[in-house]
Design a protein around this motif. Structure first.
Motif, PDB file in Angstrom:
ATOM      1  N   LEU A   1      39.310  37.481  52.403  1.00 16.11           N
ATOM      2  CA  LEU A   1      39.277  35.878  52.472  1.00 16.11           C
ATOM      3  C   LEU A   1      38.795  35.447  52.775  1.00 16.11           C
ATOM      4  CD1 LEU A   1      40.900  34.223  50.625  1.00 16.11           C
ATOM      5  CD2 LEU A   1      43.084  34.899  51.880  1.00 16.11           C
TER       6      LEU A   1
ATOM      7  N   ILE B   1      48.763  24.960  53.434  1.00 13.04           N
ATOM      8  CA  ILE B   1      49.605  26.000  52.747  1.00 13.04           C
ATOM      9  C   ILE B   1      50.601  25.699  53.845  1.00 13.04           C
ATOM     10  CG2 ILE B   1      50.107  27.748  52.045  1.00 13.04           C
ATOM     11  CD1 ILE B   1      48.021  27.680  50.652  1.00 13.04           C
ATOM     12  N   ALA B   2      50.692  26.078  55.526  1.00 12.80           N
ATOM     13  CA  ALA B   2      51.199  26.432  55.834  1.00 12.80           C
ATOM     14  C   ALA B   2      51.458  24.976  56.325  1.00 12.80           C
ATOM     15  CB  ALA B   2      50.451  26.812  57.551  1.00 12.80           C
TER      16      ALA B   2
ATOM     17  N   TYR C   1      50.471  26.061  47.088  1.00 14.38           N
ATOM     18  CA  TYR C   1      51.727  26.915  47.062  1.00 14.38           C
ATOM     19  C   TYR C   1      51.269  27.551  47.556  1.00 14.38           C
ATOM     20  CZ  TYR C   1      54.410  23.432  43.611  1.00 14.38           C
ATOM     21  OH  TYR C   1      54.888  21.970  43.083  1.00 14.38           O
ATOM     22  N   THR C   2      50.241  28.734  46.766  1.00 12.23           N
ATOM     23  CA  THR C   2      49.393  29.372  47.763  1.00 12.23           C
ATOM     24  C   THR C   2      47.898  30.095  46.700  1.00 12.23           C
ATOM     25  OG1 THR C   2      50.373  32.116  47.982  1.00 12.23           O
ATOM     26  CG2 THR C   2      50.321  31.161  45.575  1.00 12.23           C
ATOM     27  N   LEU C   3      47.648  31.064  47.965  1.00 18.07           N
ATOM     28  CA  LEU C   3      46.263  31.730  46.914  1.00 18.07           C
ATOM     29  C   LEU C   3      46.751  33.004  46.371  1.00 18.07           C
ATOM     30  CD1 LEU C   3      43.700  30.493  50.432  1.00 18.07           C
ATOM     31  CD2 LEU C   3      44.208  29.874  48.034  1.00 18.07           C
ATOM     32  N   ALA C   4      45.960  33.116  45.265  1.00 20.54           N
ATOM     33  CA  ALA C   4      46.190  34.847  44.931  1.00 20.54           C
ATOM     34  C   ALA C   4      44.700  34.857  44.203  1.00 20.54           C
ATOM     35  CB  ALA C   4      47.560  34.091  43.986  1.00 20.54           C
TER      36      ALA C   4
ATOM     37  N   SER D   1      49.492  37.496  41.988  1.00 23.66           N
ATOM     38  CA  SER D   1      48.065  38.623  42.571  1.00 23.66           C
ATOM     39  C   SER D   1      48.415  39.903  41.343  1.00 23.66           C
ATOM     40  CB  SER D   1      47.628  38.585  43.574  1.00 23.66           C
ATOM     41  OG  SER D   1      47.597  37.445  44.400  1.00 23.66           O
TER      42      SER D   1
ATOM     43  N   GLU E   1      46.878  27.786  60.122  1.00 24.58           N
ATOM     44  CA  GLU E   1      46.569  28.490  59.535  1.00 24.58           C
ATOM     45  C   GLU E   1      45.941  29.592  59.356  1.00 24.58           C
ATOM     46  OE1 GLU E   1      45.387  26.181  61.870  1.00 24.58           O
ATOM     47  OE2 GLU E   1      43.567  26.197  62.041  1.00 24.58           O
ATOM     48  N   ASP E   2      46.008  30.211  60.339  1.00 20.11           N
ATOM     49  CA  ASP E   2      45.138  31.574  60.427  1.00 20.11           C
ATOM     50  C   ASP E   2      46.000  32.286  60.446  1.00 20.11           C
ATOM     51  OD1 ASP E   2      43.045  30.736  61.935  1.00 20.11           O
ATOM     52  OD2 ASP E   2      43.201  31.363  63.327  1.00 20.11           O
TER      53      ASP E   2
ATOM     54  N   GLY F   1      39.120  30.621  60.652  1.00 19.89           N
ATOM     55  CA  GLY F   1      40.397  31.713  61.237  1.00 19.89           C
ATOM     56  C   GLY F   1      39.761  33.340  61.124  1.00 19.89           C
TER      57      GLY F   1
ATOM     58  N   LEU G   1      58.421  29.884  41.311  1.00 21.94           N
ATOM     59  CA  LEU G   1      57.271  30.752  41.864  1.00 21.94           C
ATOM     60  C   LEU G   1      57.571  31.904  41.159  1.00 21.94           C
ATOM     61  CD1 LEU G   1      57.026  29.500  45.963  1.00 21.94           C
ATOM     62  CD2 LEU G   1      55.077  29.057  43.729  1.00 21.94           C
TER      63      LEU G   1
ATOM     64  N   TRP H   1      39.641  34.883  44.310  1.00 20.03           N
ATOM     65  CA  TRP H   1      40.571  33.944  44.451  1.00 20.03           C
ATOM     66  C   TRP H   1      40.104  32.172  43.823  1.00 20.03           C
ATOM     67  CZ3 TRP H   1      43.200  35.857  47.492  1.00 20.03           C
ATOM     68  CH2 TRP H   1      43.833  36.392  47.940  1.00 20.03           C
TER      69      TRP H   1
ATOM     70  N   ARG I   1      52.440  22.036  54.105  1.00 23.77           N
ATOM     71  CA  ARG I   1      52.956  21.806  53.175  1.00 23.77           C
ATOM     72  C   ARG I   1      52.892  20.678  52.410  1.00 23.77           C
ATOM     73  NH1 ARG I   1      58.315  24.383  54.150  1.00 23.77           N
ATOM     74  NH2 ARG I   1      58.158  26.391  52.765  1.00 23.77           N
TER      75      ARG I   1
ATOM     76  N   TYR J   1      46.221  28.121  43.740  1.00 27.30           N
ATOM     77  CA  TYR J   1      47.466  27.773  43.025  1.00 27.30           C
ATOM     78  C   TYR J   1      47.864  27.042  43.293  1.00 27.30           C
ATOM     79  CZ  TYR J   1      51.256  28.266  39.228  1.00 27.30           C
ATOM     80  OH  TYR J   1      52.518  27.854  38.558  1.00 27.30           O
TER      81      TYR J   1
ATOM     82  N   GLN K   1      44.249  26.654  53.454  1.00 27.95           N
ATOM     83  CA  GLN K   1      45.399  27.255  54.370  1.00 27.95           C
ATOM     84  C   GLN K   1      45.861  26.671  55.598  1.00 27.95           C
ATOM     85  OE1 GLN K   1      42.944  30.406  56.166  1.00 27.95           O
ATOM     86  NE2 GLN K   1      42.163  31.549  54.486  1.00 27.95           N
ATOM     87  N   ARG K   2      45.470  25.792  56.227  1.00 28.75           N
ATOM     88  CA  ARG K   2      46.554  24.366  56.914  1.00 28.75           C
ATOM     89  C   ARG K   2      47.124  24.580  56.396  1.00 28.75           C
ATOM     90  NH1 ARG K   2      46.905  23.895  62.807  1.00 28.75           N
ATOM     91  NH2 ARG K   2      48.603  21.968  62.018  1.00 28.75           N
TER      92      ARG K   2
END
Lengths: 334, 353
Positions: free
Chosen positions: B140, B190-191, B216-219, A141, A89-90, B144, B263, B225, B193, B228, B187-188
């Motif tokens: 962000l 996303i990493a 899927y992701t952050l934008a 973005s 996550e980091d 972490g 994407l 923020w 899935r 997505y 975040q976790r």
């Protein structure tokens, strides 16, 4: 030999060497570049060494002892990018934040950021999904092409901040709408509401001021002695504290205690919008917020934007001003 | 001489088949660049060096990577990349040791670089590389970020860490938008899935709803923020503003990642998200508003004012924005947004008898 070739050859030579390489050996390997006995050759080598250091290649001189000869070396442990050993996550945080920032193109040190993101794939055993997500973040973005001028300006300012070089700016004031030239010691860059600002010591106003980057019409960095700093930032300056000031905390007048009433339901978002220094109470089911304003106008605008659920109670002058603005608007709209 | 050097001359056409050609090693003093380069257009030599220090280990790790992909990774044009490969053929420090060789060739449009021992990994982060990444990460947030910033600091050469510390204090990219725990979990997810259940506050409906999303992701857009991801109930990818995610829980269910092409086509906001909100600005509000992201100029008006449009904005947002300009702005279109503005002004005025 071309400079880029020389630098890479020099790095390869020192990386590969089992023990420190003496100045004489280096001269023998690069007779065209560092040949001769003069001071000039040594100065050239020192400049190359500084360039390598800026590229993240730590060349150092070892004085030598009974076991090792004196000379130059690159510690391999200090050279190669280590595994960051971060949990997934980091790692995702670094990838996503970095990619989104890069997509804006006017992020400070954007080129360095691009290099950093590239290198990141070596700094983690398995970037996995994060790397793909980062590409998507970059795509999503992107806000069209940032103006090349804006990109260059941020890049120039980034360098000036890092090297502590004074800049001369032509600045377009917001309300006065006039153009002024001034010298600024650039302390740092901060982002607010999607826009970038420069904070620094303004030699014209003799105070720390902020400058909206899009209103800087021209910029030149003091070209004299590029590696020698022109200034030291004031010790009491904190960019984070400066950047997180609410608009009513800008120093325009002496502090005034202001009170705002919020009707229920008050969302966490609205409450948070008064910042961490607001005092929050309750009265007859409504929420009372108290802040000390040094720019009453800023608070007035903030409260107006909250609409009919918010009301300025004190001070009387600010309340009267709110009433006047709304009355004028209502009249124009009818 | 025990060094091996092979190289196809890098021509700018990717389709040309290049043969392996042995390039004899020459002493450094005798080496010359393959072709004289125009001094005027020549960029900072350090830029090339930085690129090459990444290119070599990356190509070693990905044998046969297409020229186009490698160029994209390096952030340069294919032509520049081929010139970089050409440049690399001329590099190698004397004296050549048996274990030190560079085997580099382009075949078809694929690049092969066999191990060059000295540059098997890229160098550590420079202080500005690490500081730029740290500044982005700090904006962000997430729990972490302290760990990430520390790890970045540790991967800068020891004697540059003080400069790193100073530089990190010189960029402030914004305050973290949401509570840390939500962000960390996203975040976790996303990493990993992994699907997430969101408790989401919709601003247009002023209501909370529960959504199951494949993140899927952050934008970032207009200073906010967004998450997505694929909304499973609605059957399509959507954007969720992060500061409206009240709660977030990872589910055991994993999802198939979207392809890069999917994407590539995605957008943060759908095209048909309603009319643009149009505002008329007075002379004191116009310069300030126009310097904000996402505000489009329609036309200048007499005396220094302007008419502007904002895409992807709700009627509430239009009213808020106009009122935040202290009486020097009004919402003029579309009709629903205009009505909302007028009514809000009247009702708010009623609070100040």
């Amino acid at each position: 030999m071309q400079k880029d070739q020389r630098l890479l050859d020099l790095a390869a030579l020192l990386l590969k060497a089992a023990e420190p390489v003496s100045w004489r050996e280096i001269q023998e390997q690069f007779p065209e570049d560092y040949g001769g006995t003069g001071e000039a050759a040594i100065r050239k080598f020192e400049r190359d060494k500084a360039d390598l250091l800026e590229l993240g290649i730590p060349v150092r001189y070892a004085a030598g002892d009974e076991d090792l000869p004196a000379g130059y070396l690159i510690d391999r442990d200090e050279f190669y990018l280590p595994d960051l050993k971060l949990p997934p996550e980091d790692l995702a945080l670094l990838y996503l934040a970095g990619s989104a920032a890069l997509a804006k193109r006017d992020f400070p040190y954007a080129r360095d950021l691009a290099h950093a993101l590239n290198k990141l794939s070596f700094a983690a055993r398995a970037p996995g999904a994060s790397e793909a997500a980062a590409l998507a973040a970059r795509h999503l973005s992107a806000e069209g092409e940032a103006a090349p001028d804006a990109v260059n300006r941020v890049e120039e300012l980034s360098r000036a901040i890092a090297m502590k070089k004074r800049v001369r700016v032509a600045y377009l004031g917001a309300e006065r709408r006039e153009r002024t030239e001034r010298d600024v010691d650039p302390y740092g860059l901060f982002q607010r509401g999607g826009a970038w600002f420069l904070a620094g010591w303004c030699h014209l106003r003799k105070d720390i001021r902020t400058f909206h980057l899009s209103r800087i019409e021209s910029l030149s960095v003091n070209p004299a002695a590029p590696r020698t700093p022109d200034f030291q930032p004031r010790r009491d300056f904190s960019l984070a504290a400066f950047a997180t000031r609410e608009t009513w905390e800008y120093a325009k007048h002496a502090p005034v205690r202001c009170r705002v009433r919020l009707d229920p339901p008050v969302t966490a978002e609205v409450l948070a919008s008064f910042g961490p220094r607001a005092r929050v109470g309750e009265e007859g089911g409504a929420t009372l917020v108290e802040v000390d304003a040094t720019n009453g106008e800023g608070l007035l605008r903030h409260v107006l934007a909250l609409g009919e659920r918010a009301e300025l109670l004190a001070p009387r002058t600010l309340r009267e001003q709110a009433r006047r603005i709304l009355a004028t608007l209502a009249e124009e709209l009818s | 001489v025990s060094a091996h050097r092979r190289g196809g001359k890098a021509a700018p056409t990717a389709s040309a088949v290049r043969k392996r050609k042995a390039v004899p090693a020459r002493p450094a003093a005798a080496r010359r660049p393959a072709a004289p380069r125009a001094a005027a257009t020549r960029p900072d030599p350090r830029d090339r060096l930085r690129r090459v220090l990444f290119l070599v280990p990356y190509a070693v790790r990905h044998p046969g990577i297409p020229v186009r992909d490698l160029a994209r990774r390096c952030g340069c044009s294919e032509k520049e990349l081929l010139a970089d490969l050409d440049f690399l053929l001329g590099v190698g420090s004397p004296p050549f040791a048996p274990d030190d060789f560079l085997d580099l060739y382009v075949e078809g449009d694929k690049v092969y670089v066999a191990l060059h021992q000295s540059f098997s990994r890229p160098p550590r982060f420079t202080e500005s590389e690490a500081a730029a990444l740290a500044a982005a990460a700090q904006a962000l947030g997430g729990e972490g970020r302290e760990r990430a910033v520390k790890a970045l600091r540790d991967s800068v050469p020891r004697d540059r860490r003080a400069s790193f510390d100073e530089l990190v204090g010189r960029i402030y990219a914004g305050a973290p938008p949401a509570r840390d725990s939500v962000l960390g979990r996203l975040q976790r997810a996303i990493a990993d899935r992994r699907a997430v259940r969101l408790d989401y506050h919709s601003a247009s409906r002023e209501a909370d709803s529960e959504r199951v999303v494949h993140p899927y992701t952050l934008a970032q857009r207009f200073g906010h923020w967004y998450l997505y991801g694929h909304d499973t109930a609605r059957g399509k990818p959507l954007a969720f503003r992060l500061d409206r995610v009240r709660e977030c829980a990872a589910l055991p269910e994993r999802f198939e990642p979207p392809t890069e092409a999917e994407l590539g086509r995605s957008r943060l906001f759908s095209e048909q998200s309603g009319d643009k909100v149009r505002l008329r600005l007075g002379p004191s509000a116009a310069p300030w508003a126009l310097s904000r992201a996402g505000i489009e100029l329609v036309r200048r008006t007499e005396g220094g004012g302007a008419v502007v449009e904002v895409a992807d904005a709700s009627v509430e947002w239009g009213t808020r924005f106009a009122l935040s300009l202290g009486g020097d702005a009004e919402v003029i279109a579309p009709p629903a947004a205009r009505r909302h503005f007028v009514e809000t002004v009247r009702r708010t005025l009623a609070r100040y008898p």
